[in-house]
Design an enzyme around this catalytic site. Structure first.
Site, PDB file in Angstrom:
ATOM      1  N   ASP B  70       0.812  -1.225   0.047  1.00 19.04           N
ATOM      2  CA  ASP B  70       0.018  -0.097  -0.011  1.00 19.04           C
ATOM      3  C   ASP B  70       0.737   1.173  -0.188  1.00 19.04           C
ATOM      4  O   ASP B  70       0.489   2.192  -0.345  1.00 19.04           O
ATOM      5  CB  ASP B  70      -0.847   0.047   1.360  1.00 19.04           C
ATOM      6  CG  ASP B  70      -2.298  -0.501   1.015  1.00 19.04           C
ATOM      7  OD1 ASP B  70      -2.836  -1.333   1.846  1.00 19.04           O
ATOM      8  OD2 ASP B  70      -2.753  -0.121  -0.330  1.00 19.04           O
ATOM      9  N   ILE B  73       1.366   2.364  -3.490  1.00 13.95           N
ATOM     10  CA  ILE B  73       0.293   2.592  -4.433  1.00 13.95           C
ATOM     11  C   ILE B  73      -0.579   3.824  -4.129  1.00 13.95           C
ATOM     12  O   ILE B  73      -0.916   4.269  -2.721  1.00 13.95           O
ATOM     13  CB  ILE B  73      -0.785   1.533  -4.481  1.00 13.95           C
ATOM     14  CG1 ILE B  73      -0.163  -0.198  -4.493  1.00 13.95           C
ATOM     15  CG2 ILE B  73      -1.758   1.680  -5.154  1.00 13.95           C
ATOM     16  CD1 ILE B  73      -0.884  -1.130  -4.175  1.00 13.95           C
ATOM     17  N   GLU B 109      -6.697   1.223   1.120  1.00 13.42           N
ATOM     18  CA  GLU B 109      -6.265   2.404   1.593  1.00 13.42           C
ATOM     19  C   GLU B 109      -6.335   3.318   0.276  1.00 13.42           C
ATOM     20  O   GLU B 109      -5.596   3.335  -0.354  1.00 13.42           O
ATOM     21  CB  GLU B 109      -5.022   2.523   2.275  1.00 13.42           C
ATOM     22  CG  GLU B 109      -4.995   1.834   3.710  1.00 13.42           C
ATOM     23  CD  GLU B 109      -3.552   2.020   4.162  1.00 13.42           C
ATOM     24  OE1 GLU B 109      -2.806   2.761   3.719  1.00 13.42           O
ATOM     25  OE2 GLU B 109      -3.348   0.929   5.187  1.00 13.42           O
ATOM     26  N   ASP B 111      -5.942   6.958  -1.262  1.00 14.03           N
ATOM     27  CA  ASP B 111      -4.924   7.987  -0.699  1.00 14.03           C
ATOM     28  C   ASP B 111      -5.701   9.542  -1.144  1.00 14.03           C
ATOM     29  O   ASP B 111      -5.638  10.317  -0.489  1.00 14.03           O
ATOM     30  CB  ASP B 111      -3.757   8.041  -1.508  1.00 14.03           C
ATOM     31  CG  ASP B 111      -2.801   6.805  -0.991  1.00 14.03           C
ATOM     32  OD1 ASP B 111      -2.503   6.053  -1.982  1.00 14.03           O
ATOM     33  OD2 ASP B 111      -2.840   6.642   0.100  1.00 14.03           O
ATOM     34  N   HIS B 155     -14.429   8.864 -18.213  1.00 10.56           N
ATOM     35  CA  HIS B 155     -14.908   9.278 -19.465  1.00 10.56           C
ATOM     36  C   HIS B 155     -13.840  10.273 -20.219  1.00 10.56           C
ATOM     37  O   HIS B 155     -13.503  11.176 -19.468  1.00 10.56           O
ATOM     38  CB  HIS B 155     -16.251  10.098 -19.164  1.00 10.56           C
ATOM     39  CG  HIS B 155     -17.440   9.272 -18.598  1.00 10.56           C
ATOM     40  ND1 HIS B 155     -18.074   8.565 -19.503  1.00 10.56           N
ATOM     41  CD2 HIS B 155     -18.024   9.158 -17.475  1.00 10.56           C
ATOM     42  CE1 HIS B 155     -19.024   7.811 -18.842  1.00 10.56           C
ATOM     43  NE2 HIS B 155     -18.906   8.402 -17.700  1.00 10.56           N
ATOM     44  N   CYS B 197     -13.300   6.083 -23.486  1.00 11.20           N
ATOM     45  CA  CYS B 197     -13.708   6.039 -24.782  1.00 11.20           C
ATOM     46  C   CYS B 197     -12.614   6.741 -25.679  1.00 11.20           C
ATOM     47  O   CYS B 197     -11.918   7.650 -25.030  1.00 11.20           O
ATOM     48  CB  CYS B 197     -15.030   6.856 -25.187  1.00 11.20           C
ATOM     49  SG  CYS B 197     -16.222   6.095 -24.084  1.00 11.20           S
ATOM     50  N   SER B 223     -15.364   2.776 -25.713  1.00 12.33           N
ATOM     51  CA  SER B 223     -15.302   1.650 -24.856  1.00 12.33           C
ATOM     52  C   SER B 223     -16.627   1.308 -24.396  1.00 12.33           C
ATOM     53  O   SER B 223     -17.131   2.103 -23.526  1.00 12.33           O
ATOM     54  CB  SER B 223     -14.167   2.039 -23.804  1.00 12.33           C
ATOM     55  OG  SER B 223     -12.858   2.005 -24.227  1.00 12.33           O
ATOM     56  N   SER B 225     -19.186  -0.787 -21.520  1.00 15.85           N
ATOM     57  CA  SER B 225     -19.326  -1.588 -20.484  1.00 15.85           C
ATOM     58  C   SER B 225     -19.648  -2.955 -20.380  1.00 15.85           C
ATOM     59  O   SER B 225     -20.393  -3.413 -21.468  1.00 15.85           O
ATOM     60  CB  SER B 225     -20.166  -0.666 -19.592  1.00 15.85           C
ATOM     61  OG  SER B 225     -21.320  -0.760 -20.047  1.00 15.85           O
TER      62      SER B 225
END
Lengths: 639, 383
Positions: B70, B73, B109, B111, B155, B197, B223, B225
């Site tokens: 973590d 990241i 976690e 951030d 998006h 997209c 793109s 879903s």
């Protein structure tokens, strides 16, 4: 590339030297072993010399790297058991407890408290480096920012006082942080800003949004809960973020601060999927200096981590009224935390003296009485440090089964509500109602209101009325707001007459923000933090003022100075107000419209003025073109 | 005899060295990174963009499972879906219908969350230009031996990515940010994955070395879903990340799968859009790049033959009470609501601030006019 080219002759050299070693004989392995053996020898000799110097000088016992001393001890005192060495009294102590209180509405209230007491001195620049049960991240925060008291809470949901009674530890919706700094701090505001940033990293919350626009300095509320004699309010800061969301990412670092983590003891029950599927969830961290013993000559630091949760009867499935640890937390208990000196579960059975309302299993013979919230309550106690609590199945699943649904609740003595009245997006009125439900006693309450600057309060319209008559507060402190710098702060000490409703109203006007100051979802509205009402409420039984007796944790949070009343803090609802919001698509619309008008209007005019016209022959048809080509070939002028 | 032995050994070593050269050559072309970082960003707000949060959390889950801790990241989620009041199962974010896989988990976690996810904060995290009081968990503390994985979802359009419905980041800004990172030696190799997209437009402008990019769709394509869940009421994940998660679930920390396998994830038949990738800026051959170079973590292992004794407790040295015997004053708790004290409270001394702004200007004007009219030398007579 260059590095690679250089490395090949180096490799050759290494290989050659290796071969020399092989040829030289079988001395290689002993060489390596000698090298290995040299390493432990050196620190051993160092430790020996260190011990000698200590004996010679008899000097101060500083903390050295104890690892080598242990090895030294292991080699010198060979087969000595550890117990014979005199272990010093541990300076830190960890206790955990869970209180379960069935509520009259069928819901159930569970309150976890984990307390670490540590006899050390963070103040006066003392450097603490050896942490055992106390989490290091919080200890470093306390020393670095010279914090005397720190209270932070994250709450999801609103505590319904009229249905549930008073909580053991109140908290407002969202995030709340209030800190008392030590008097050695010179620039409190800068320290406050850094502290909020550090805490936002520790708790994974957006506490960095706390700045001067939502921080206030109360002048009479929020007195320190720990020991101390300095109450200069210049060192107090209070801020609240009503919009703050609480979710697993806040629970994860909170659980990591516990000595046993979430692996043993009561903390195994803290599973996020059940905890957040509740009507109310609040987790808090409180750090303060407390008295160590009845003489109160030495102070120790107390860290309390509390988690309050109210589970809804209808939310969790079956309609019949039956609660168990497994139903609430989807876990059962198997052991106490090995680092805890006490680990207990208290079930509130005051309303069930003969067992006629509900039945508690497994049965326990331990009973305890405590004075909490102005009332003497009886509790069944389960001590998790005793092995027989877990029975033969080695797991404890408390079951509370209801037989009848009678009985009503005592009305809480102090209760408050707040709402916004008015219509439109220009003005409004904030109404705060405080209910005193005591039949014949009146008591004073301290109301703290912190309103953001974009609601411009008109304090000349402030009215306080009880039972229809004007009620003049004995103390008013008002700090006006400054646009984009400070919020409003209003503190009033009001005497509530018995059995009455006191209404505080103030009118306000909504400000128009700059278009960059709106949040990405401005049509949701803007939050105004809860009002805080602090009061000493008269109690029905004599409260325990002896602060050092062994008391359950939930009854010893607020210090009690006199027997006839107890301190209570009530939070109202936060308000959600709509500010006049512009239409954010307008800049795009305006650009499109303006460009179209300019292009069509001005553009056509410009073309008319500057265009010059030429006459051009239309291109001839196909037959004529072929004829022209033939004529050109013949040398005759075209058609 | 000895020289003969020496000569033999020398030739064998030369041969061995020859093999070694090949090995070293292979080793040279393997990644020389020593640590791994991941920056995972979800840029969409509102409940109907649940799938973007689920996308980011599924990559977070894979990256954590393969070993990145973590502390390495940086997870940015623009809205809270798990504890949203519209979520019928609080504290969970599912990636598959029938609620099979909870990608939110119990140990997460975040951030940057909520309003903190802005273009400015994202670029500051990448370039490292953060205010000094930013905590460590919010910083990208990478160095020139770090492999960084950057995942963006939300998006997007041709050349931009929308942040929280109020601002956008363009592909030029992103390319410049990566160039800043390269010049400040903030990465060794960088893998950029984007699931929006027209995602391929975002990596068109990259010009810094050692960048590899993947996108879920080409310019001009959307793109799509994956599937809605009727109990939750929204689409749970995007197609590209769904198949990416399926692919990553088969990867374990010792896996030898390489980037060419990653490029094959989600062909047009499954994804409807055409995923794209860009490797011309990357120095190594994608076939030699392991998936775990970016999604997993390098672990330094030191093998020792010594035995370390952990059974004896560390002896606590008894501290001499420093000042305890001297102080004998009694401490006491403070009165929580001292009514008489409050009523008779003196108004607190406000810190004196020098006059600012308008008042200062006004006084300066008055003094100027005064000295103008009367002049300095006449003041002698007045005073």
């Amino acid at each position: 590339m260059a590095a690679y080219r250089c490395s090949s002759p180096v490799w050759l050299f290494i290989l050659c030297s290796f071969s020399v070693f092989i040829i030289a004989g079988s001395e290689e392995t002993p060489v390596a072993q000698e090298q290995h053996a040299n390493v432990p020898d050196n620190p051993q000799t160092a430790a020996e010399t260190a011990e000698q110097t200590e004996k010679e000088t008899g000097g101060a016992e500083e903390r050295r790297w104890e690892g080598t001393e242990v090895r030294d001890a292991a080699t010198q005192k060979q087969a000595e058991p550890v117990v014979l060495q005199s272990t010093p009294r541990p300076k830190d102590d960890f206790q955990e407890e869970l209180v379960v209180r069935p509520l009259h509405s069928g819901d159930i209230y569970a309150s976890f408290q984990f307390r670490t007491l540590w006899e050390t001195d963070f103040m006066r620049g003392n450097k603490v480096s050896h942490y055992r049960l106390f989490p290091k991240s919080l200890g470093q925060v306390i020393s670095k920012f010279s914090v005397r008291e720190l209270h932070i809470s994250f709450t999801q949901g609103y505590w319904r006082t009229m249905q549930w009674g008073q909580p053991y530890l109140p908290s407002p919706p969202g995030a709340e942080l209030w800190v008392w700094f030590q008097d050695s701090v010179t620039d409190v505001d800068a320290t406050w800003k850094e502290l909020t940033n550090v805490l936002s990293g520790i708790f994974c919350a957006s506490l960095n949004f706390i700045d001067s626009t939502n921080t206030v300095q109360p002048s009479a509320s929020f007195k320190p809960l720990g020991i101390g004699n300095v109450t200069d309010h210049r060192f107090l800061r209070y801020a609240t973020l009503p919009r703050e969301i609480v979710c697993t990412e806040n629970l994860t670092p909170w659980k990591k601060l516990l000595p046993c983590g979430s692996k043993a003891g009561l903390a195994v029950l803290l599973k996020s999927e059940k905890l957040f599927h509740s009507s109310f969830h609040s987790q808090a961290v409180h750090i303060r200096p407390v008295c160590q013993d009845w003489q109160c000559k030495t102070t120790s630091w107390e860290l309390r981590q509390t988690l309050n949760v109210v589970f809804d009867l209808h939310n969790s499935g079956q309609g019949k009224r039956e609660w168990s640890l497994f139903k609430m937390f989807s876990r059962t208990l198997t052991e106490a935390c090995p680092l805890a000196s006490s680990s207990k579960i208290y079930i509130d059975i005051t309303d069930n003296p003969e067992g006629e309302h509900f039945e508690l299993s497994p049965a326990t013979s331990l009973l305890s009485q405590a004075m909490v919230l102005g009332d003497r309550r009886t509790f069944s106690v389960y001590d998790l440090t005793q092995q027989d609590t877990f029975g033969s199945v080695r797991s404890l699943n408390l079951l509370i089964r209801w037989k009848s649904t009678e009985g009503d609740m005592l009305r809480p003595l102090l209760h408050a509500e707040r709402y916004v009245a008015g219509y439109g997006l220009q003005t409004g009125e904030i109404h705060t109602l405080m209910y005193n439900n005591h039949p014949y006693r009146s008591f004073p309450v301290l109301l703290l209101d912190s309103v953001p600057w974009y609601l411009r309060l008109y304090i000349h319209t402030l009215t306080v009325t009880s039972k229809g008559k004007d009620n003049k507060p004995s103390y008013i402190h008002y700090q006006p707001s400054k646009d984009r710098v400070r919020p409003h702060l209003l503190e009033m000490l009001v005497q509530l007459p018995p059995n009455s409703v006191t209404e505080v109203t103030v009118q306000f006007e909504r400000a128009l923000l700059k278009w960059t100051e709106y949040t990405p979802d401005p049509n949701h509205g803007f939050y105004v933090g809860s009002s805080v009402i602090s009061s000493l409420v008269p109690s029905t039984v004599a409260m325990d003022t002896n602060s050092t007796q062994e008391r359950p944790l939930f009854s010893s949070f607020f210090p009690c100075k006199e027997e006839s009343s107890y301190f209570v803090r009530v939070y109202t609802e936060p308000l959600l107000v709509n500010l006049p919001t512009p239409d954010f698509s307008m800049p795009y619309n305006v650009i499109c419209l303006t460009c179209t008008v300019v292009a069509v209007g001005y553009g056509s005019l410009y073309n008319l003025l500057t265009r010059s016209f030429q006459i051009e022959e239309p291109s001839p048809g196909l037959a004529k073109r072929i004829a022209n080509v033939i004529r050109k070939m013949r040398g005759v002028p075209p058609l | 005899m000895k020289t003969h032995l020496l000569f033999n050994l020398f030739t064998t070593f030369l041969l061995a060295d020859g093999l070694n050269i090949e090995d070293s050559a292979g080793q040279f072309f393997s990644s020389g990174h020593t640590n791994n970082w991941a920056v995972l960003v979800c840029t969409s707000r509102f409940w109907f963009n649940y799938r973007h949060v689920a996308n980011t959390l599924s990559v977070y889950r894979s990256v954590k499972r393969l070993g990145i801790p973590d502390s390495h990241i940086v997870l940015m989620l623009a809205d809270d879906m798990a504890c949203n009041h519209r979520n019928p199962k609080p504290a969970t974010v599912f990636s598959h219908k029938n609620m099979e896989l909870n990608v939110y988990g119990d140990d997460v976690e975040v951030d940057y969350r909520g309003y903190e996810v802005t273009v400015e904060n994202f670029l500051r995290v990448l370039t490292g230009r953060l205010p000094p009081s930013t905590p460590r968990s919010k910083r990208l503390l990478s160095d020139d031996r770090s492999n960084i994985l950057i995942y963006l979802t939300g998006h997007g359009g041709n050349g931009f990515l929308k942040f929280q419905d109020s601002e956008e980041i363009s592909n030029v800004e992103l390319a410049d940010a990566f160039e800043q990172m390269w010049q400040k030696r903030r990465y060794n190799e960088l893998l950029f994955i984007i699931d929006t997209c027209q995602g391929a437009s975002m990596y068109e402008r990259f010009y810094s070395p050692n960048l590899m990019a993947l996108a879920s769709s080409q310019v001009g394509e959307d793109s799509l879903s994956h599937q809605p869940d009727l109990a939750i009421g929204v689409h749970l994940m995007d197609r590209y990340t769904f198949y990416l998660l399926e692919f990553l679930e088969d990867i374990h920390p010792a896996s030898k799968a390489n980037m060419n396998d990653l490029f094959k994830v989600c062909p047009k038949s499954q994804c409807v859009s055409t995923p794209g990738h860009r490797t011309d800026l990357f120095l190594r051959d994608p076939g030699s790049v392991l998936i775990t170079d970016f999604f997993g973590s390098v672990r330094k292992v030191e093998i020792t033959t010594e035995a370390i004794d952990l059974t004896e407790p560390i002896k606590e040295v008894e501290e001499r009470p420093a000042n305890g015997d001297v102080h004998k004053e009694m401490h006491s708790y403070v009165d929580q609501l001292p009514v008489s004290e409050i009523i008779h409270q003196k108004p607190k001394q406000k810190d004196w601030h020098p006059p600012d702004g308008f008042i200062l200007g006004l006084w300066t004007l008055i003094l100027l006019v005064f000295f103008q009219t009367y002049g300095i030398k006449h003041l002698r007579h007045i005073f």
